[in-house]
Design a protein around this motif. Sequence first.
Motif, mmCIF file in Angstrom:
data_model
loop_
_atom_site.group_PDB
_atom_site.id
_atom_site.type_symbol
_atom_site.label_atom_id
_atom_site.label_comp_id
_atom_site.label_asym_id
_atom_site.label_seq_id
_atom_site.Cartn_x
_atom_site.Cartn_y
_atom_site.Cartn_z
ATOM 1 N N GLY A 122 -0.554 -9.009 -5.550
ATOM 2 C CA GLY A 122 0.412 -9.793 -5.190
ATOM 3 C C GLY A 122 0.086 -10.261 -3.830
ATOM 4 O O GLY A 122 -0.950 -9.998 -3.210
ATOM 5 N N SER A 123 0.425 -11.661 -3.534
ATOM 6 C CA SER A 123 -0.057 -12.314 -2.290
ATOM 7 C C SER A 123 0.264 -11.304 -1.187
ATOM 8 O O SER A 123 -0.488 -11.570 -0.043
ATOM 9 N N THR A 124 1.463 -10.705 -1.134
ATOM 10 C CA THR A 124 2.003 -10.071 -0.045
ATOM 11 C C THR A 124 1.056 -8.771 0.265
ATOM 12 O O THR A 124 0.594 -8.410 1.632
ATOM 13 N N THR A 125 0.475 -8.119 -0.887
ATOM 14 C CA THR A 125 -0.299 -7.027 -0.995
ATOM 15 C C THR A 125 -1.638 -7.408 -0.432
ATOM 16 O O THR A 125 -2.456 -6.770 0.361
ATOM 17 N N LEU A 126 -2.250 -8.556 -0.802
ATOM 18 C CA LEU A 126 -3.454 -8.893 -0.476
ATOM 19 C C LEU A 126 -3.434 -9.322 1.168
ATOM 20 O O LEU A 126 -4.413 -8.804 1.701
ATOM 21 N N THR A 127 -2.521 -9.896 1.595
ATOM 22 C CA THR A 127 -2.159 -10.214 2.939
ATOM 23 C C THR A 127 -2.132 -8.792 3.794
ATOM 24 O O THR A 127 -2.702 -8.555 4.796
ATOM 25 N N ALA A 128 -1.332 -7.952 3.227
ATOM 26 C CA ALA A 128 -1.566 -6.532 3.866
ATOM 27 C C ALA A 128 -2.891 -5.901 3.976
ATOM 28 O O ALA A 128 -3.426 -5.369 5.072
ATOM 29 N N ILE A 129 -3.539 -6.086 2.981
ATOM 30 C CA ILE A 129 -5.030 -5.368 3.135
ATOM 31 C C ILE A 129 -5.952 -6.162 3.981
ATOM 32 O O ILE A 129 -6.675 -5.453 4.584
ATOM 33 N N ARG A 130 -5.617 -7.360 4.378
ATOM 34 C CA ARG A 130 -6.295 -8.124 5.457
ATOM 35 C C ARG A 130 -6.063 -7.614 6.718
ATOM 36 O O ARG A 130 -6.892 -7.389 7.644
ATOM 37 N N HIS A 131 -4.906 -7.061 6.912
ATOM 38 C CA HIS A 131 -4.207 -6.910 8.234
ATOM 39 C C HIS A 131 -3.903 -5.434 8.597
ATOM 40 O O HIS A 131 -4.018 -4.858 9.816
ATOM 41 N N LEU A 132 -3.824 -4.751 7.507
ATOM 42 C CA LEU A 132 -3.379 -3.178 7.857
ATOM 43 C C LEU A 132 -4.769 -2.419 7.926
ATOM 44 O O LEU A 132 -5.670 -2.414 7.225
ATOM 45 N N THR A 133 -4.850 -1.399 8.899
ATOM 46 C CA THR A 133 -5.909 -0.654 9.104
ATOM 47 C C THR A 133 -5.577 0.677 8.117
ATOM 48 O O THR A 133 -6.561 1.635 8.054
ATOM 49 N N SER A 134 -4.293 1.076 7.740
ATOM 50 C CA SER A 134 -4.127 2.091 6.995
ATOM 51 C C SER A 134 -4.428 1.904 5.665
ATOM 52 O O SER A 134 -4.259 0.711 5.042
ATOM 53 N N PRO A 135 -4.805 2.726 4.955
ATOM 54 C CA PRO A 135 -5.039 2.908 3.464
ATOM 55 C C PRO A 135 -4.139 2.102 2.702
ATOM 56 O O PRO A 135 -2.875 2.564 2.898
#
Length: 274
Positions: A122-135
């Motif tokens: 989902g677009s939100t999760t993709l953006t989260a992957i870009r920015h989050l350092t947590s797995p």
Amino acid sequence: MKTIIIPTDFSNVATNAMNYGLDMAIDIKADVLLFHVYNVPVSMTEVPVMLISVDELQKNAEEQMASLKKKVEHIVSGKIKIDTQTRLGDTVDELEALCKRVQPFAVIMGSRGASGIEALFGSTTLTAIRHLTSPVISVPRGKEYGQGIKKIGFACDFRDVADTLPQAVIIEVVKQFNAEFHVLNVSYNPKQFDKGSGEYVLLKTMLRELNPLYEFIQNEDVEEGINEFAEKNNLDLVITIPKKHKLLEGIFNKSSTRKLVFHSHIPVMCVHEY
């Protein structure tokens, strides 16, 4: 105590990911933090108009979260601790701030949320992957935790291992589940499988305590190669490094993303390179 953060928009897919995360938390004895971020809807006219008050938004969000918490506490029957938070703002910004405070074991998200966008996370999760350092673990639609995580695959291209391998995270995850560990290298040309290379030897040294099985997969399509191996060998989780590995070089490309998730039906954990 370990904490698993589970963002939710109260959709069916988010609920499925939540159930997966709850079962994982019970399995590894982790606390769970359910997290919801709400936004102010605005009418797209010449003069933007707020469609609902912030107070009403907050009340609705808190009521939904309270109802969800009650259901979840009934499900887990006191086996794990359940906390909840609601925030007004941008979902990923708020999630990033939360992760910095909590330092979770993982963030678990569904592959499609209430927006209905057909993409891997989902677009939100993709953006989260870009920015989050947590797995971040993306759970495909309909996937259940089942008997747990017994087999883990790690997609690796054997490049710049010393500078990029998130060694500590990978070791922690594999040991946490006491899982059989496979290192997956995909290439269309078998001559590229150089088991004598310095990178391969270094990787074996860095991961030796996990006793990995090294799998050299011949396929012109990396995603297809990973998918076929995962399905054939019943992998329960695939670990990837989004910014480095060829598998996810095109992660923000809609077609590539959809292909990986909707064909494999296997949860994907994204961890960042060092």
